[in-house]
Design a protein around this motif. Structure first.
Motif, PDB file in Angstrom:
ATOM      1  N   VAL A  68       0.844  -1.197   0.000  1.00 46.66           N
ATOM      2  CA  VAL A  68       0.000   0.000   0.000  1.00 46.66           C
ATOM      3  C   VAL A  68       0.880   1.248   0.000  1.00 46.66           C
ATOM      4  CG1 VAL A  68      -1.804  -1.230   1.253  1.00 46.66           C
ATOM      5  CG2 VAL A  68      -0.163   0.165   2.520  1.00 46.66           C
ATOM      6  N   PRO A  69       0.362   2.377  -0.470  1.00 50.74           N
ATOM      7  CA  PRO A  69       1.143   3.619  -0.470  1.00 50.74           C
ATOM      8  C   PRO A  69       1.452   4.071   0.953  1.00 50.74           C
ATOM      9  CG  PRO A  69      -0.832   3.816  -1.844  1.00 50.74           C
ATOM     10  CD  PRO A  69      -0.981   2.563  -1.057  1.00 50.74           C
ATOM     11  N   THR A  70       2.553   4.762   1.128  1.00 53.65           N
ATOM     12  CA  THR A  70       2.919   5.258   2.456  1.00 53.65           C
ATOM     13  C   THR A  70       1.885   6.252   2.979  1.00 53.65           C
ATOM     14  OG1 THR A  70       4.315   6.941   1.415  1.00 53.65           O
ATOM     15  CG2 THR A  70       5.377   4.903   2.145  1.00 53.65           C
ATOM     16  N   ASP A  71       1.207   6.927   2.068  1.00 47.42           N
ATOM     17  CA  ASP A  71       0.145   7.849   2.471  1.00 47.42           C
ATOM     18  C   ASP A  71      -0.932   7.108   3.257  1.00 47.42           C
ATOM     19  OD1 ASP A  71      -0.935  10.696   1.933  1.00 47.42           O
ATOM     20  OD2 ASP A  71      -2.642   9.411   1.450  1.00 47.42           O
ATOM     21  N   PHE A  72      -1.313   5.911   2.799  1.00 50.51           N
ATOM     22  CA  PHE A  72      -2.334   5.135   3.495  1.00 50.51           C
ATOM     23  C   PHE A  72      -1.796   4.566   4.805  1.00 50.51           C
ATOM     24  CE2 PHE A  72      -4.922   1.385   4.434  1.00 50.51           C
ATOM     25  CZ  PHE A  72      -6.194   1.960   4.411  1.00 50.51           C
ATOM     26  N   ILE A  73      -0.529   4.187   4.842  1.00 51.69           N
ATOM     27  CA  ILE A  73       0.078   3.721   6.092  1.00 51.69           C
ATOM     28  C   ILE A  73      -0.037   4.808   7.152  1.00 51.69           C
ATOM     29  CG2 ILE A  73       2.239   3.027   7.200  1.00 51.69           C
ATOM     30  CD1 ILE A  73       3.101   1.796   4.543  1.00 51.69           C
ATOM     31  N   ARG A  75      -2.169   7.369   7.273  1.00 49.75           N
ATOM     32  CA  ARG A  75      -3.565   7.598   7.664  1.00 49.75           C
ATOM     33  C   ARG A  75      -4.077   6.476   8.559  1.00 49.75           C
ATOM     34  NH1 ARG A  75      -5.359  11.847   4.429  1.00 49.75           N
ATOM     35  NH2 ARG A  75      -4.128  12.116   2.523  1.00 49.75           N
ATOM     36  N   THR A  76      -3.661   5.246   8.285  1.00 53.52           N
ATOM     37  CA  THR A  76      -4.080   4.124   9.121  1.00 53.52           C
ATOM     38  C   THR A  76      -3.516   4.254  10.528  1.00 53.52           C
ATOM     39  OG1 THR A  76      -4.198   2.673   7.193  1.00 53.52           O
ATOM     40  CG2 THR A  76      -4.077   1.606   9.338  1.00 53.52           C
ATOM     41  N   ALA A  77      -2.253   4.632  10.634  1.00 54.61           N
ATOM     42  CA  ALA A  77      -1.643   4.831  11.948  1.00 54.61           C
ATOM     43  C   ALA A  77      -2.390   5.891  12.736  1.00 54.61           C
ATOM     44  CB  ALA A  77      -0.173   5.217  11.793  1.00 54.61           C
ATOM     45  N   LEU A  78      -2.729   6.994  12.071  1.00 54.31           N
ATOM     46  CA  LEU A  78      -3.463   8.074  12.739  1.00 54.31           C
ATOM     47  C   LEU A  78      -4.852   7.617  13.175  1.00 54.31           C
ATOM     48  CD1 LEU A  78      -2.909  11.463  10.851  1.00 54.31           C
ATOM     49  CD2 LEU A  78      -2.645  11.027  13.297  1.00 54.31           C
ATOM     50  N   LEU A 508     -22.062   6.386   4.162  1.00 51.81           N
ATOM     51  CA  LEU A 508     -20.655   6.115   3.889  1.00 51.81           C
ATOM     52  C   LEU A 508     -20.377   6.102   2.395  1.00 51.81           C
ATOM     53  CD1 LEU A 508     -19.599   3.340   6.429  1.00 51.81           C
ATOM     54  CD2 LEU A 508     -19.502   5.815   6.667  1.00 51.81           C
ATOM     55  N   SER A 509     -19.111   6.349   2.058  1.00 58.58           N
ATOM     56  CA  SER A 509     -18.705   6.301   0.654  1.00 58.58           C
ATOM     57  C   SER A 509     -18.596   4.851   0.201  1.00 58.58           C
ATOM     58  CB  SER A 509     -17.355   7.005   0.488  1.00 58.58           C
ATOM     59  OG  SER A 509     -16.361   6.340   1.255  1.00 58.58           O
ATOM     60  N   GLY A 510     -18.241   4.651  -1.053  1.00 57.94           N
ATOM     61  CA  GLY A 510     -18.225   3.311  -1.622  1.00 57.94           C
ATOM     62  C   GLY A 510     -17.313   2.339  -0.908  1.00 57.94           C
ATOM     63  N   GLU A 511     -16.189   2.822  -0.384  1.00 61.53           N
ATOM     64  CA  GLU A 511     -15.252   1.926   0.288  1.00 61.53           C
ATOM     65  C   GLU A 511     -15.525   1.799   1.787  1.00 61.53           C
ATOM     66  OE1 GLU A 511     -11.026   1.479  -1.424  1.00 61.53           O
ATOM     67  OE2 GLU A 511     -11.456   3.618  -1.557  1.00 61.53           O
ATOM     68  N   HIS A 512     -16.615   2.408   2.241  1.00 61.94           N
ATOM     69  CA  HIS A 512     -17.036   2.276   3.633  1.00 61.94           C
ATOM     70  C   HIS A 512     -15.923   2.642   4.604  1.00 61.94           C
ATOM     71  CE1 HIS A 512     -20.617   0.804   1.930  1.00 61.94           C
ATOM     72  NE2 HIS A 512     -20.342  -0.488   1.906  1.00 61.94           N
ATOM     73  N   TRP A 513     -15.480   1.669   5.416  1.00 66.69           N
ATOM     74  CA  TRP A 513     -14.514   1.933   6.483  1.00 66.69           C
ATOM     75  C   TRP A 513     -13.177   2.418   5.937  1.00 66.69           C
ATOM     76  CZ3 TRP A 513     -11.227  -2.120   9.360  1.00 66.69           C
ATOM     77  CH2 TRP A 513     -10.647  -1.559  10.497  1.00 66.69           C
ATOM     78  N   VAL A 514     -12.681   1.777   4.896  1.00 68.68           N
ATOM     79  CA  VAL A 514     -11.423   2.223   4.290  1.00 68.68           C
ATOM     80  C   VAL A 514     -11.576   3.649   3.760  1.00 68.68           C
ATOM     81  CG1 VAL A 514      -9.797   1.841   2.386  1.00 68.68           C
ATOM     82  CG2 VAL A 514     -10.612  -0.095   3.736  1.00 68.68           C
ATOM     83  N   GLY A 515     -12.746   3.946   3.237  1.00 62.43           N
ATOM     84  CA  GLY A 515     -13.014   5.304   2.775  1.00 62.43           C
ATOM     85  C   GLY A 515     -12.939   6.314   3.903  1.00 62.43           C
ATOM     86  N   GLU A 516     -13.415   5.938   5.090  1.00 69.23           N
ATOM     87  CA  GLU A 516     -13.325   6.828   6.253  1.00 69.23           C
ATOM     88  C   GLU A 516     -11.868   7.050   6.648  1.00 69.23           C
ATOM     89  OE1 GLU A 516     -16.113   8.416   7.924  1.00 69.23           O
ATOM     90  OE2 GLU A 516     -16.689   7.848   5.889  1.00 69.23           O
ATOM     91  N   GLU A 518      -9.348   6.911   4.632  1.00 65.24           N
ATOM     92  CA  GLU A 518      -8.756   7.746   3.576  1.00 65.24           C
ATOM     93  C   GLU A 518      -9.033   9.229   3.809  1.00 65.24           C
ATOM     94  OE1 GLU A 518      -6.759   6.907   1.265  1.00 65.24           O
ATOM     95  OE2 GLU A 518      -7.235   4.977   0.346  1.00 65.24           O
ATOM     96  N   LYS A 519     -10.113   9.531   4.528  1.00 64.29           N
ATOM     97  CA  LYS A 519     -10.461  10.925   4.801  1.00 64.29           C
ATOM     98  C   LYS A 519      -9.643  11.525   5.938  1.00 64.29           C
ATOM     99  CE  LYS A 519     -15.345  10.334   3.507  1.00 64.29           C
ATOM    100  NZ  LYS A 519     -16.738  10.343   4.058  1.00 64.29           N
ATOM    101  N   THR A 520      -8.901  10.700   6.668  1.00 65.93           N
ATOM    102  CA  THR A 520      -8.123  11.187   7.804  1.00 65.93           C
ATOM    103  C   THR A 520      -7.110  12.220   7.332  1.00 65.93           C
ATOM    104  OG1 THR A 520      -8.313   9.024   8.866  1.00 65.93           O
ATOM    105  CG2 THR A 520      -6.629  10.519   9.729  1.00 65.93           C
ATOM    106  N   PRO A 521      -7.184  13.440   7.839  1.00 62.83           N
ATOM    107  CA  PRO A 521      -6.264  14.480   7.356  1.00 62.83           C
ATOM    108  C   PRO A 521      -4.847  14.272   7.881  1.00 62.83           C
ATOM    109  CG  PRO A 521      -7.655  15.352   9.109  1.00 62.83           C
ATOM    110  CD  PRO A 521      -8.147  13.966   8.827  1.00 62.83           C
ATOM    111  N   LEU A 522      -3.877  14.400   7.003  1.00 59.25           N
ATOM    112  CA  LEU A 522      -2.480  14.336   7.412  1.00 59.25           C
ATOM    113  C   LEU A 522      -1.948  15.720   7.770  1.00 59.25           C
ATOM    114  CD1 LEU A 522      -0.957  11.805   4.832  1.00 59.25           C
ATOM    115  CD2 LEU A 522      -1.742  11.378   7.165  1.00 59.25           C
TER     116      LEU A 522
END
Length: 522
Positions: A68-73, A75-78, A508-516, A518-522
Motif C-alpha cells: 500500500v502507499p505510504t500515504d495510506f500507512i 492515515r491508518t496509523a493516525l 458512507l462512501s463506496g469503500e465504507h470503512w477504508v473510505g473513512e 482515507e479521509k483522515t487528514p495528514l
C-alpha cells in the motif's frame, strides 16, 4: 410452458466466488491490502491469537505495508491511534514510515506518538530492526527530541515509568538539548549523572524530599512511582482522593486492600469519579475494560463502586446507534471466541475474551434498540432470552456464559431465512473464522461462502437490508465480500459504532470503512 424444474431461478447464483481460505480452513474472501492493514491496525496487539502467532501478525503487517502507499500507512496509523486508541500497530506503522517515507512520518509523529508509552513502543520497534533499520537515524532522533522539547519538566518526570526502553534510555539515545537549567538537571537526574539538585523541577525535589521523610501526603505523582515506598493507610487514602480516572479503574482492589474504602467520603468520591460522564469519555476507555474491572473487583470493594462501573459502562456505549427499522445482532459464541481479545503474551494476557467483547456489543445494541433480536451462534443459533431493560453488564455476562462449539457464521442467516424474518440491519460480531459451513477443504470449487449465499437469499426478501461484519481479531479474510450493502469493520473501541450508524443511514462512501480512513487528514 418451459420446465420450472429446469429453468427455476437459482438463488445465490450472483454471489461472488470465494477466493481464499481463512485461518480455520473455511471458504472466505480476501480483504484488499488496504482493508487488511486497517483490520490489523484496529485489532492487532502483536500477541498470539487463537489462529496466529505474534510473529505471523508482524510479518502480515509488514507484507501489507509493502503493498500500500505510504500515504495510506500514515492515515491508518493516525486513525487507529486516534479513533481506535490502539498502541502497538500504530507505533509499528510509524517505524515502517521511518524507513520508507520520512516526510509522512514527520506529518503524523506528534499525533500518533502522543505519550511516553507510545514513544517507548516506537523506539523499541525501530531499534529491533524489523522494519529494516536498527538505529534511530537523524529524522527519528529529531522527532524524539521534539517530543521532549514540547513537554514540560513536570510532564517528562511524570512520564518516567516503564522499561525496555525506559525514558532514561531514550534520553541517552537521542541526547535532547536542555533549554533551561531545570531541564539540564532533570536529564542528569533521569540518567543517573551528576546534576545540580537545587535546579531540579519542584515536583522532583518534592518527591526526593518525601522519599527521605515520608510524612504527610505523598506527592501527586503516577501510582507506579509510589508503590515501592512505605505507604500507610492515610497515604493510600490521599492517593485515591486525587487519582485520575484510569488509575482508579485499574486499582480498586488495591485501594480496598489498603483501607481506602473504610472512609465513606472517599468511597463516594471514587464512585462519583467512575460514573462521571466527561471523565469516562476523556479516559478513552474500551467498554471491555470496564467489564474486566467489574468482573475482577473483590468482595471488599463497596457495592456503590461496583454500581458506578455499570454506570460507566452505560456511558461508554452511549453512542451505539438507534437504528430505524428491525435490527438483528449476532454475537459469535464459538470456541475460538473464548481466547483473549488482545492475544496471548506471557505476563500480559488479558482476562477479557473475544466472546466478552461480542456479548458487550450485542447487549449495547439491545439497550439502544429495544426491539432488536439477539441471535448468538456457534454450530447453530443458540436461543437466549434477554431483557432490554437489564444493564449492559447483566446481558453481556449472560451471553458470554452460553455453551460453545464450532464456528458457523451462516447459521444466523439460515435461521432468519427459514423463519422468513424481515429486518433492516444485521450485525455479526465475530472473528470471522467460519469453517463448519465449508463442505470441503483444499480447493475453492467455484462456490461462494455459505454466509454470502444466505445473504443473497435474505436480500431477496429484504432488498434494502444492510449487513455489518464487525471483526475483533487481526485476520485478513471475511465471510461477506465488501459491497454497497455490506460493511466489514474491525476494532473494539466505541468509535466503530459511529461508522456503523453512518453505514445504517447510507452515509458512507463506496469503500465504507477504508473510505473513512482515507479521509483522515495528514
Amino acid at each position: 410452458m418451459a420446465s420450472k424444474t429446469l429453468f427455476s431461478t437459482l438463488r445465490g447464483i450472483l454471489s461472488p466466488k470465494a477466493d481464499s481460505f481463512n485461518e480455520a480452513g473455511g471458504l472466505a474472501y480476501k480483504l484488499s491490502p488496504r482493508h487488511a492493514l486497517a483490520q490489523y491496525g484496529a485489532t492487532g496487539c502483536l500477541n498470539s491469537t487463537y489462529y496466529a502467532t505474534a510473529e505471523d501478525q508482524l510479518q502480515q503487517v509488514l507484507k501489507l505495508c509493502a503493498k500500500v502507499p505510504t500515504d495510506f500507512i500514515a492515515r491508518t496509523a493516525l486513525h487507529c491511534r486516534q479513533k481506535g486508541f490502539m498502541k502497538d500497530v500504530p507505533a509499528l506503522l510509524c517505524a515502517v514510515l521511518a524507513a520508507r517515507d520520512a516526510e509522512r512520518l514527520e506529518l503524523i509523529f506528534d499525533r500518533v506518538i502522543d505519550d511516553a508509552k507510545m514513544l517507548r513502543n516506537f523506539v523499541q520497534i525501530l531499534r529491533s530492526g524489523v522494519t529494516g533499520r536498527k538505529s534511530l537515524g537523524s529524522l527519528p532522533k529529531r522527532l524524539v527530541r521534539r517530543w521532549f522539547e514540547t513537554r514540560s519538566d513536570e510532564a517528562i518526570f511524570r512520564a518516567d515509568v516503564g522499561q525496555s526502553p525506559s525514558l532514561a534510555d531514550i534520553v541517552k539515545m537521542v541526547h535532547p538539548h536542555p533549554a533551561t537549567k531545570s531541564r539540564e538537571a532533570l536529564y542528569g537526574y533521569l540518567i543517573g549523572r551528576k546534576h545540580d539538585a537545587s535546579a531540579l523541577p519542584g515536583i522532583v525535589r518534592e518527591y526526593e524530599a518525601w522519599k527521605a521523610e515520608p510524612e504527610g501526603n505523598p506527592p501527586d505523582l503516577p501510582f507506579q512511582m509510589l508503590t515501592a515506598l512505605p505507604l500507610t493507610a492515610d497515604h493510600w487514602q490521599a492517593i485515591a482522593r486525587r487519582a485520575p480516572w484510569q488509575m482508579t479503574r485499574m486499582n480498586l482492589n488495591t485501594f480496598a486492600r489498603h483501607g481506602v474504602f473504610s472512609i465513606k467520603e472517599i468511597t463516594r468520591l471514587v464512585a462519583s469519579r467512575l460514573r462521571h460522564e466527561e471523565q469516562v469519555h476523556r479516559a478513552k476507555v474500551f467498554p471491555y475494560q470496564l467489564l474486566a474491572a467489574y468482573l475482577n473487583v473483590g468482595g471488599e470493594v463497596p457495592h456503590d463502586v461496583k454500581e458506578a462501573l455499570q454506570d460507566a459502562m452505560e456511558i461508554s456505549v452511549s453512542n451505539v446507534p438507534v437504528v430505524a427499522g428491525k435490527v438483528i445482532v449476532a454475537p459469535d459464541v464459538s470456541g475460538s471466541m473464548h481466547s483473549a481479545v488482545t492475544g496471548v503474551r506471557k505476563g500480559a494476557t488479558s482476562k477479557v475474551r473475544c466472546i466478552d467483547v461480542a456479548a458487550l456489543v450485542a447487549a449495547a445494541f439491545l439497550r439502544q434498540n429495544r426491539d432488536a433480536e439477539v441471535l448468538p451462534f456457534e454450530n447453530n443459533v443458540v436461543r437466549v432470552s434477554l431483557n432490554p431493560r437489564d444493564s449492559v453488564m447483566t446481558n453481556a455476562q449472560k451471553l458470554a456464559s452460553l455453551p460453545c462449539g464450532g464456528t458457523n457464521c451462516s447459521a444466523v442467516l439460515i435461521d432468519l431465512n427459514a423463519r422468513k424474518v424481515q429486518a433492516d440491519l444485521v450485525i455479526f460480531v465475530s472473528d470471522n473464522e467460519s469453517w463448519m459451513d465449508t463442505p470441503y477443504h483444499g480447493h475453492f470449487g467455484g462456490s461462494a461462502t455459505r454466509t454470502m449465499s444466505e445473504w443473497q437469499k435474505f436480500k431477496q426478501r429484504n432488498p434494502k437490508a444492510r449487513l455489518v461484519c464487525l471483526d475483533i481479531q487481526p485476520y485478513a479474510t471475511t465471510q461477506a465480500q465488501e459491497r454497497a450493502d455490506i460493511l466489514n469493520i474491525g476494532g473494539f473501541s466505541d468509535s466503530v459504532f459511529s461508522v456503523i450508524a453512518a453505514f445504517a443511514r447510507g452515509e458512507l462512501s463506496g469503500e465504507h470503512w477504508v473510505g473513512e480512513i482515507e479521509k483522515t487528514p495528514l
